[in-house]
Write a protein that holds these residues in place. Sequence first.
Motif, short mmCIF file in Angstrom:
data_model
loop_
_atom_site.label_atom_id
_atom_site.label_comp_id
_atom_site.label_asym_id
_atom_site.label_seq_id
_atom_site.Cartn_x
_atom_site.Cartn_y
_atom_site.Cartn_z
N TRP A 1 -94.72 -56.36 -0.78
CA TRP A 1 -95.41 -57.39 -1.55
C TRP A 1 -96.87 -57.49 -1.09
CZ3 TRP A 1 -94.15 -60.23 -5.77
CH2 TRP A 1 -94.97 -61.31 -6.08
N ALA A 2 -97.07 -57.59 0.21
CA ALA A 2 -98.43 -57.70 0.74
C ALA A 2 -99.25 -56.46 0.39
CB ALA A 2 -98.39 -57.91 2.26
N PHE A 3 -98.65 -55.29 0.49
CA PHE A 3 -99.36 -54.05 0.22
C PHE A 3 -99.79 -53.95 -1.25
CE2 PHE A 3 -99.39 -49.54 -1.03
CZ PHE A 3 -100.38 -49.07 -0.17
N PHE A 4 -98.88 -54.24 -2.15
CA PHE A 4 -99.16 -54.03 -3.57
C PHE A 4 -99.87 -55.21 -4.24
CE2 PHE A 4 -95.73 -50.83 -3.18
CZ PHE A 4 -96.44 -49.74 -3.64
N MET A 5 -99.76 -56.42 -3.70
CA MET A 5 -100.20 -57.61 -4.43
C MET A 5 -101.49 -58.23 -3.91
SD MET A 5 -97.93 -57.67 -6.74
CE MET A 5 -98.24 -59.22 -7.54
N THR A 6 -102.12 -57.65 -2.89
CA THR A 6 -103.30 -58.31 -2.34
C THR A 6 -104.60 -57.55 -2.57
OG1 THR A 6 -102.95 -57.30 -0.17
CG2 THR A 6 -101.98 -59.48 -0.54
N GLY A 7 -104.66 -56.66 -3.51
CA GLY A 7 -105.86 -55.86 -3.71
C GLY A 7 -106.73 -56.26 -4.87
N GLY A 8 -106.44 -57.32 -5.58
CA GLY A 8 -107.17 -57.63 -6.79
C GLY A 8 -108.26 -58.66 -6.66
N GLY A 9 -108.80 -58.87 -5.48
CA GLY A 9 -109.82 -59.89 -5.28
C GLY A 9 -109.24 -61.10 -4.58
N PRO A 10 -110.11 -61.96 -4.03
CA PRO A 10 -109.62 -63.06 -3.20
C PRO A 10 -108.76 -64.09 -3.92
CG PRO A 10 -112.01 -63.17 -3.46
CD PRO A 10 -111.57 -61.89 -4.07
N THR A 11 -109.05 -64.36 -5.18
CA THR A 11 -108.27 -65.38 -5.88
C THR A 11 -106.86 -64.87 -6.16
OG1 THR A 11 -110.24 -66.36 -6.86
CG2 THR A 11 -108.14 -66.85 -7.93
N SER A 12 -106.75 -63.71 -6.77
CA SER A 12 -105.41 -63.19 -7.08
C SER A 12 -104.64 -62.84 -5.81
CB SER A 12 -105.49 -61.98 -8.02
OG SER A 12 -106.13 -60.89 -7.39
N ALA A 13 -105.34 -62.36 -4.78
CA ALA A 13 -104.66 -62.07 -3.52
C ALA A 13 -104.13 -63.35 -2.88
CB ALA A 13 -105.61 -61.35 -2.56
N GLY A 14 -104.92 -64.42 -2.94
CA GLY A 14 -104.47 -65.70 -2.39
C GLY A 14 -103.25 -66.24 -3.11
N ILE A 15 -103.28 -66.17 -4.43
CA ILE A 15 -102.13 -66.62 -5.22
C ILE A 15 -100.91 -65.76 -4.91
CG2 ILE A 15 -101.22 -66.81 -7.57
CD1 ILE A 15 -104.15 -67.56 -8.40
N SER A 16 -101.11 -64.46 -4.80
CA SER A 16 -100.00 -63.56 -4.49
C SER A 16 -99.41 -63.82 -3.12
CB SER A 16 -100.45 -62.10 -4.60
OG SER A 16 -100.74 -61.77 -5.93
N LEU A 17 -100.28 -64.07 -2.14
CA LEU A 17 -99.76 -64.36 -0.80
C LEU A 17 -99.02 -65.69 -0.77
CD1 LEU A 17 -102.47 -63.09 1.70
CD2 LEU A 17 -100.16 -62.23 1.37
N ILE A 18 -99.52 -66.68 -1.48
CA ILE A 18 -98.80 -67.96 -1.55
C ILE A 18 -97.41 -67.72 -2.12
CG2 ILE A 18 -98.71 -70.18 -2.76
CD1 ILE A 18 -101.80 -70.31 -2.38
N ALA A 19 -97.33 -67.00 -3.23
CA ALA A 19 -96.03 -66.69 -3.84
C ALA A 19 -95.18 -65.88 -2.86
CB ALA A 19 -96.22 -65.92 -5.14
N GLY A 20 -95.79 -64.95 -2.15
CA GLY A 20 -95.05 -64.13 -1.19
C GLY A 20 -94.47 -64.95 -0.05
N PHE A 21 -95.26 -65.89 0.48
CA PHE A 21 -94.75 -66.71 1.58
C PHE A 21 -93.64 -67.67 1.11
CE2 PHE A 21 -98.46 -65.29 3.98
CZ PHE A 21 -97.86 -65.05 5.21
N ILE A 22 -93.74 -68.15 -0.11
CA ILE A 22 -92.66 -68.98 -0.65
C ILE A 22 -91.40 -68.13 -0.84
CG2 ILE A 22 -91.92 -70.33 -2.66
CD1 ILE A 22 -94.92 -71.27 -2.85
N GLY A 23 -91.57 -66.92 -1.38
CA GLY A 23 -90.43 -66.02 -1.52
C GLY A 23 -89.84 -65.63 -0.17
N LEU A 24 -90.70 -65.42 0.81
CA LEU A 24 -90.24 -65.10 2.16
C LEU A 24 -89.38 -66.23 2.72
CD1 LEU A 24 -90.25 -63.43 4.77
CD2 LEU A 24 -92.50 -64.43 5.28
#
Length: 149
Positions: A89-112
């Motif tokens: 998730w971190a590898f594939f979802m954090t490369g699109g700029g700070p806003t989308s990466a932040g949203i993706s990491l938030i979703a990732g930590f909730i999923g985790l």
Amino acid sequence: MAHIPRSALLLGLAGLIPFVWGAITAAFPDLAMWSVRTIGSRLTGPYVGLFYGAIIMSFMSGVLWGFAARATGMVASTGYALSVIPALWAFFMTGGGPTSAGISLIAGFIGLLGLDWLFWKQGLAPDWWLSLRVMLTVVVVACLAVPLV
């Protein structure tokens, strides 16, 4: 839920420092400017939280892999498969700029946190694990959200 061992609690709280620093420097522009001049832009504002967040997601994959190793049969196989999701998730979802990466990491930590619950519910994680992970996840998600608002 059982009492969190002191060392696990202190190390978990210490692991929040980069997230908190990122949130503080995102919220206070003068501090961010000082931080950029003193320690660099990668360790300032949203970038420190995003970079460190991807590292922690990968670290948590290893933790879950260790929990899966305590199981046998299909539970172990499923646990191993699920344990790689945070790193991927971190590898594939954090490369699109700070806003989308932040949203993706938030979703990732909730999923985790959902994976933490599953491993805890199966008795593969320590009794105190979920108490620690809920507390840490709340802080991480809040810190990652600061630069987004």
